[in-house]
Design a protein around this motif. Structure first.
Motif, PDB file in Angstrom:
ATOM      1  N   GLU A  19      -4.570  36.275  25.182  1.00 52.69           N
ATOM      2  CA  GLU A  19      -4.621  36.050  26.626  1.00 52.69           C
ATOM      3  C   GLU A  19      -3.343  35.389  27.139  1.00 52.69           C
ATOM      4  O   GLU A  19      -2.865  35.684  28.238  1.00 52.69           O
ATOM      5  CB  GLU A  19      -5.846  35.196  26.994  1.00 52.69           C
ATOM      6  CG  GLU A  19      -7.151  35.979  26.921  1.00 52.69           C
ATOM      7  CD  GLU A  19      -8.380  35.146  27.256  1.00 52.69           C
ATOM      8  OE1 GLU A  19      -8.262  33.889  27.270  1.00 52.69           O
ATOM      9  OE2 GLU A  19      -9.451  35.735  27.484  1.00 52.69           O
ATOM     10  N   THR A  35      -8.282  34.901  20.637  1.00 54.08           N
ATOM     11  CA  THR A  35      -8.408  35.284  22.051  1.00 54.08           C
ATOM     12  C   THR A  35      -7.448  34.467  22.911  1.00 54.08           C
ATOM     13  O   THR A  35      -6.775  35.003  23.802  1.00 54.08           O
ATOM     14  CB  THR A  35      -9.865  35.081  22.544  1.00 54.08           C
ATOM     15  OG1 THR A  35     -10.738  35.894  21.755  1.00 54.08           O
ATOM     16  CG2 THR A  35     -10.013  35.483  24.006  1.00 54.08           C
ATOM     17  N   ASN A  77     -17.831  46.975  17.867  1.00 55.55           N
ATOM     18  CA  ASN A  77     -17.247  46.239  18.983  1.00 55.55           C
ATOM     19  C   ASN A  77     -15.743  46.022  18.778  1.00 55.55           C
ATOM     20  O   ASN A  77     -15.178  46.323  17.730  1.00 55.55           O
ATOM     21  CB  ASN A  77     -17.997  44.927  19.252  1.00 55.55           C
ATOM     22  CG  ASN A  77     -17.797  43.886  18.149  1.00 55.55           C
ATOM     23  OD1 ASN A  77     -16.756  43.833  17.504  1.00 55.55           O
ATOM     24  ND2 ASN A  77     -18.793  43.044  17.935  1.00 55.55           N
ATOM     25  N   ASP A  78     -15.128  45.482  19.821  1.00 51.62           N
ATOM     26  CA  ASP A  78     -13.678  45.295  19.873  1.00 51.62           C
ATOM     27  C   ASP A  78     -13.165  44.464  18.694  1.00 51.62           C
ATOM     28  O   ASP A  78     -12.162  44.796  18.054  1.00 51.62           O
ATOM     29  CB  ASP A  78     -13.372  44.612  21.220  1.00 51.62           C
ATOM     30  CG  ASP A  78     -11.890  44.454  21.481  1.00 51.62           C
ATOM     31  OD1 ASP A  78     -11.151  45.411  21.217  1.00 51.62           O
ATOM     32  OD2 ASP A  78     -11.482  43.384  21.962  1.00 51.62           O
ATOM     33  N   TYR A  79     -13.857  43.362  18.393  1.00 57.46           N
ATOM     34  CA  TYR A  79     -13.400  42.473  17.319  1.00 57.46           C
ATOM     35  C   TYR A  79     -13.584  43.123  15.945  1.00 57.46           C
ATOM     36  O   TYR A  79     -12.719  42.994  15.073  1.00 57.46           O
ATOM     37  CB  TYR A  79     -14.141  41.138  17.398  1.00 57.46           C
ATOM     38  CG  TYR A  79     -13.641  40.119  16.397  1.00 57.46           C
ATOM     39  CD1 TYR A  79     -12.329  39.652  16.447  1.00 57.46           C
ATOM     40  CD2 TYR A  79     -14.472  39.626  15.396  1.00 57.46           C
ATOM     41  CE1 TYR A  79     -11.853  38.727  15.524  1.00 57.46           C
ATOM     42  CE2 TYR A  79     -14.009  38.694  14.472  1.00 57.46           C
ATOM     43  CZ  TYR A  79     -12.692  38.253  14.542  1.00 57.46           C
ATOM     44  OH  TYR A  79     -12.226  37.336  13.628  1.00 57.46           O
ATOM     45  N   LYS A 125      -5.552  42.119  27.188  1.00 64.08           N
ATOM     46  CA  LYS A 125      -6.939  42.099  27.678  1.00 64.08           C
ATOM     47  C   LYS A 125      -7.999  42.074  26.587  1.00 64.08           C
ATOM     48  O   LYS A 125      -9.110  41.652  26.813  1.00 64.08           O
ATOM     49  CB  LYS A 125      -7.186  43.313  28.587  1.00 64.08           C
ATOM     50  CG  LYS A 125      -6.386  43.294  29.879  1.00 64.08           C
ATOM     51  CD  LYS A 125      -6.790  44.462  30.776  1.00 64.08           C
ATOM     52  CE  LYS A 125      -6.009  44.486  32.079  1.00 64.08           C
ATOM     53  NZ  LYS A 125      -4.573  44.779  31.875  1.00 64.08           N
ATOM     54  N   ASN A 126      -7.658  42.600  25.390  1.00 65.79           N
ATOM     55  CA  ASN A 126      -8.667  42.679  24.337  1.00 65.79           C
ATOM     56  C   ASN A 126      -8.008  42.793  22.967  1.00 65.79           C
ATOM     57  O   ASN A 126      -6.772  42.821  22.855  1.00 65.79           O
ATOM     58  CB  ASN A 126      -9.614  43.869  24.587  1.00 65.79           C
ATOM     59  CG  ASN A 126      -8.849  45.186  24.743  1.00 65.79           C
ATOM     60  OD1 ASN A 126      -7.940  45.478  23.961  1.00 65.79           O
ATOM     61  ND2 ASN A 126      -9.214  45.957  25.756  1.00 65.79           N
TER      62      ASN A 126
END
Length: 257
Positions: free
Chosen positions: A36, A32, A2-4, A41-42
């Motif tokens: 943000e 986050t 995943n992203d993280y 976005k990520n």
């Protein structure tokens, strides 16, 4: 992946910092909100932005390490250090070897130096202070603090060791000279040895249980027999004997000889 998790791997490759050893929910929430705020976005966008923007990278380190500190934080504990712990340590050695680990912007090691100045000349005080964040260390070396940082400091110490400069307070050069600042990653870098006192407060709460247990063992190894580990007021060690410690006082742990 995943992203993280992608972010964790790339941060480790870039910096040597292993975010996997920090509590995930807390860290993700904190980071986050930072990306943000920057309109990203990520975590992948965040990482690529940090590679191009050094200021953002330092902001990431600040957010990651929670650089919130103040002099004499939880003042009653510092009173125990002064009245009970230090006199016993001085019985064994007048030149104490002291380490302030995860020292943030310097309030903690400077507090130790001020307390020691009551017992011995400042010229004989030498404190190692380390942190993972070079930006925090740079600020610590400057020694300029806001009124909020000085809220709990005894008035006589404030008068003796600080000079008001506009909105800020400049700490005395004699106190600054008593502290040596260095970059150090608690989770990755080797520890020194034969410390009489290690102060590590209000950082262990951000680590996973496994990381904390590793650190307790490493702190034990870094202390001389009879040396003291001083932790923060939310960081009680529930089974100190497991790591070679006995309770000296609340939040103070003595290395078992």
């Amino acid at each position: 992946m995943n992203d993280y998790q992608w972010f964790i791997e790339n941060i480790k490759r870039k910096t040597g910092i292993d975010l996997a050893q920090y509590k995930e929910a807390q860290m993700k929430r904190r980071l986050t909100s930072l990306y943000e705020k920057r309109g990203l976005k990520n975590f992948q966008e965040f990482f690529h932005a940090m590679e191009k923007d050094e200021a953002l990278f330092h902001e990431f380190l600040d957010r990651m390490t929670i650089n919130v500190s103040e002099f004499y934080r939880n003042a009653k504990r510092w009173e125990v250090l002064e009245k009970k712990i230090l006199p016993k340590l001085f019985e064994q050695n007048r030149r104490l070897k002291i380490w302030s680990a995860a020292c943030s912007t310097g309030e903690e090691p400077y507090t130790v130096a001020m307390i020691l100045s009551k017992y011995i000349p400042l010229a004989h005080v030498s404190i190692l202070a380390t942190d993972i964040d070079e930006n925090a260390i740079a600020r610590a070396k400057i020694g300029l603090y806001t009124e909020r940082s000085l809220q709990e400091i005894p008035e006589e110490m404030k008068k003796k060791f600080f000079k008001k400069e506009g909105m800020y307070y400049q700490i005395d050069e004699k106190i600054k000279r008593a502290v040596t600042f260095k970059k150090h990653n608690l989770l990755a870098d080797p520890f020194g040895r034969q410390f009489d006192l290690i102060v590590c407060r209000n950082v262990l709460i951000y680590f996973t249980e496994e990381a904390k247990q590793q650190l307790y063992y490493k702190f034990n190894q870094a202390l001389r027999p009879g040396g003291i580990l001083f932790v923060g007021s939310t960081e009680q060690i529930f089974n100190p004997a497991l790591y070679g410690f006995e309770i000296e006082d609340t939040f103070f742990y003595r290395k078992i000889k």
